[in-house]
Design an enzyme around this catalytic site. Sequence first.
Site, PDB file in Angstrom:
ATOM      1  N   GLU A 165       7.769 -11.825  17.676  1.00 45.80           N
ATOM      2  CA  GLU A 165       8.554 -12.342  16.557  1.00 45.80           C
ATOM      3  C   GLU A 165       9.912 -11.642  16.596  1.00 45.80           C
ATOM      4  OE1 GLU A 165       7.297 -13.340  12.100  1.00 45.80           O
ATOM      5  OE2 GLU A 165       8.026 -11.278  12.276  1.00 45.80           O
ATOM      6  N   GLU A 214       1.755  -8.034   4.902  1.00 49.04           N
ATOM      7  CA  GLU A 214       2.662  -7.366   5.834  1.00 49.04           C
ATOM      8  C   GLU A 214       3.786  -6.669   5.086  1.00 49.04           C
ATOM      9  OE1 GLU A 214       5.920  -8.558   9.323  1.00 49.04           O
ATOM     10  OE2 GLU A 214       4.969 -10.104   8.103  1.00 49.04           O
TER      11      GLU A 214
END
Length: 271
Positions: free
Chosen positions: A239, A142
């Site tokens: 998130e 990521e």
Amino acid sequence: MKIAANIGFLFTELPPLARIGAARTAGFDGIEFLFPYDLDARDVARELRASGMTLVQINSPPGKRDAGEMGFAAVPGRERDFRESVETALQWLIDAGGSRLHIVAGVPPRGTDPALIHGTYVRNLQWAADVAAARDIRIVVEPLNTRDMPGYALTTLEQAAEVLRDVSRANVGLQLDLYHSQIMGGDLTFRIRRFASLIRHVQIAGAPNRNEPDRGELDLCHVLRTLAEIGYDGWISGEYRPTARTQDSLQWLELVAPFRKSSACRAAHGW
């Protein structure tokens, strides 16, 4: 698409294990942990079974965060630490019943040759992918933005695509975080389509403040439609930092509801 709660950010009003049941009650299908290594994975597994929840993924151990460490995958000279951290993560995942690991790249020393960083990163990910494949575990990487994580080794989708090309392992893919990607270039509609074949997991939060996904400069409905158009039917994980109690921040789930359906796309992509 199925919806997960990252309980390192959400339901923090509760003890960690209690957050799993709270996420189920709130309407989530699964949970993510950030760095769960202070918890007994077997206790987590029991709570997941009791709540009927899926452990979507965890992050690999970051090292000494108070010293600025954020993993070792792309840090030359830390290969031993990297392998030990991955072995720890894989065993925790197996004990807890999970099957996906986000491997954090790390913050190389300032002035390190970019080619050396890239080569280290690729070789470490190839090793991890082969070890993980033998245990039926998938890996994602990521990009993180430079504002929140200065010096981090992976910062853009374009860079991630180059890394994944050179790693060339079927069980390694891209984790698309809309918050980080908006900060590091935006143009999300085009870039989601451009990197569609690499996307294995999606995380959402509003930009620029990482609050609720339906706040700020991102159009959540448009992004979800774009993901649906490319055939993505994997996990969408919240998130973000709630601006109030987590339970009071979940109006965005209503926007996701039309996309919560199953299809054959995941099977077609081998994920």
